[in-house]
Design an enzyme around this catalytic site. Structure first.
Site, mmCIF file in Angstrom:
data_model
loop_
_atom_site.group_PDB
_atom_site.id
_atom_site.type_symbol
_atom_site.label_atom_id
_atom_site.label_comp_id
_atom_site.label_asym_id
_atom_site.label_seq_id
_atom_site.Cartn_x
_atom_site.Cartn_y
_atom_site.Cartn_z
ATOM 1 N N THR A 55 0.873 -1.239 0.145
ATOM 2 C CA THR A 55 0.030 0.079 -0.081
ATOM 3 C C THR A 55 0.745 1.360 0.033
ATOM 4 O O THR A 55 0.615 2.167 -0.670
ATOM 5 C CB THR A 55 -0.942 0.103 1.023
ATOM 6 O OG1 THR A 55 -1.726 -1.276 1.046
ATOM 7 C CG2 THR A 55 -1.926 1.322 1.318
ATOM 8 N N HIS A 132 -10.368 -0.085 4.376
ATOM 9 C CA HIS A 132 -9.299 0.096 3.328
ATOM 10 C C HIS A 132 -9.742 0.572 1.869
ATOM 11 O O HIS A 132 -9.765 -0.310 0.978
ATOM 12 C CB HIS A 132 -8.403 -0.981 3.581
ATOM 13 C CG HIS A 132 -7.130 -1.111 2.775
ATOM 14 N ND1 HIS A 132 -6.622 -0.057 2.148
ATOM 15 C CD2 HIS A 132 -6.269 -1.897 2.754
ATOM 16 C CE1 HIS A 132 -5.379 -0.385 1.747
ATOM 17 N NE2 HIS A 132 -5.002 -1.310 2.267
HETATM 18 C C1 NCD Z 1 -4.145 -5.855 3.795
HETATM 19 C C2 NCD Z 1 -4.106 -4.788 4.798
HETATM 20 O O1 NCD Z 1 -3.130 -4.496 5.263
HETATM 21 O O2 NCD Z 1 -5.198 -4.339 5.167
HETATM 22 N N1 NCD Z 1 -3.098 -5.656 2.968
HETATM 23 C C3 NCD Z 1 -3.051 -4.687 2.001
HETATM 24 O O3 NCD Z 1 -3.161 -3.361 2.186
HETATM 25 N N2 NCD Z 1 -2.911 -5.169 0.672
HETATM 26 C C4 NCD Z 1 -4.517 -7.310 4.286
HETATM 27 C C5 NCD Z 1 -3.681 -7.729 5.196
HETATM 28 O O4 NCD Z 1 -3.094 -7.282 5.799
HETATM 29 O O5 NCD Z 1 -3.970 -9.032 5.088
#
Ligand code: NCD
Length: 314
Positions: A55, A132
């Site tokens: 991210t 998210h």
């Molecule tokens: C996720 C998160 O951190 O919310 N990963 C992400 O952003 N792609 C999911 C996770 O941590 O499993």
């Protein structure tokens, strides 16, 4: 739109217009020099209180491809370790002059709090178990690209729903775009109440798999579990893991998705993640284009015509 805090704030039309804007930026990412000067002179800060690989890098790449300057503020190497409060931190980086802040924090609601303390645009990069939103935007974009539309599609979200902000944002985005959602998990990995969630629930993955267009897998978020919610990971895999044998129950064109990071061998078998119907690599590359669209929407003119113009001129 001033901030991007939650999918709950977006209408179907809002999501679709972000997808349309993303189409313009996908093309830029494929160029030899994947850069357009749409946000030159703007500064984007990433303020990450939790670990992240994709991210944070994805947002920073998106900002750079739009010509913005980026700063990273990661807790392990900052004054937060010395006890600085969130308020002081945001005041400090605010004093340097920033246009947008992407925040990830272990507590739900932090992005909303920040909007009261800064004039910058705030983007929620993940708040606790809550939301998210850019993950949901890139996931829906990926499904749209592969299947044409989400309307009338059946999507199973499988795994640790309870601790998953990705699940919360995706339930909202999938259903806003007309898909039907079934959550598949053991009762201990579901939220205590699903009142108000527009979903069905199943505890039997084998019976659901043949009926879905998308099987969306979630990681077992062991760092958020304070007690043993599954007897053993082996048992979890035996009942809820997308093993090779189970993947054969899917319709031939059904997609296998995962937000990452994957625990291969737990929720997904290594061979399954390499199937042509698995979209993990596209999810990551679409993630950059979606985040370019979000930054352009919040910091640039945000119109499709203007996006088309900067993209064509560069
Ligand atoms: C996720 C998160 O951190 O919310 N990963 C992400 O952003 N792609 C999911 C996770 O941590 O499993």
């Amino acid at each position: 739109m001033k901030h991007l805090l939650s999918i709950a704030d977006l209408s179907r039309e809002d999501i679709e217009s972000i997808h349309d804007l993303t189409d313009n930026f996908v093309e830029v990412s494929r160029r030899q020099i994947p850069k357009v000067p749409a946000l030159r002179g703007k500064t984007v800060v990433s303020l990450f209180y939790e670990d992240s690989t994709r991210t944070r890098i994805s947002f920073e790449t998106a900002a750079k491809r739009l010509g913005a300057d980026t700063m990273t503020f990661s807790v392990s190497s900052s004054s937060v370790k010395k006890g600085e409060s969130l308020r002081d931190t945001i005041d400090t980086i605010g004093a340097m002059g920033i246009d947008a802040v992407v925040v990830r924090h272990q507590s739900a609601g932090v992005p909303w709090q920040l909007t009261r303390w800064t004039d910058a645009a705030v983007i929620n990069g993940g708040d606790g178990w809550h939301e998210h939103p850019t993950q949901a935007l890139l996931d829906t974009y990926t499904i749209r690209e592969r299947l044409g539309t989400l309307d009338g599609r059946h999507i199973a979200i499988v795994g640790d729903i309870k601790h998953s902000r990705v699940a919360r944002s995706n339930v909202l985005a999938f259903t806003a775009l007309g898909a039907e959602v079934t959550l598949v998990a053991p009762p201990t990995l579901l939220p205590p109440s699903l009142e108000g969630w527009p979903v069905r629930v199943s505890h039997d993955l084998d019976s659901i798999l043949p009926k879905v267009d998308v099987c969306y897998l979630l990681r077992m978020q062991r760092e958020r579990m304070t007690e043993a919610l599954v007897p053993t990971l082996r048992e979890y895999t035996a009942t809820y893991g997308l093993t090779r044998r189970r993947a054969d129950l899917l319709a031939p064109r059904a997609l296998v998705m995962h937000p990452g990071p994957m625990n291969r061998g737990v929720e997904i078998a290594a061979e399954v993640s390499d199937l042509p119907t698995a979209t993990m690599v596209e999810q990551v590359s679409n993630g950059v284009a979606v985040r370019m669209a979000v930054l352009f929407l919040l910091l640039g003119s945000g119109t499709r015509a203007e996006a088309a113009r900067v993209v064509a001129d560069a």
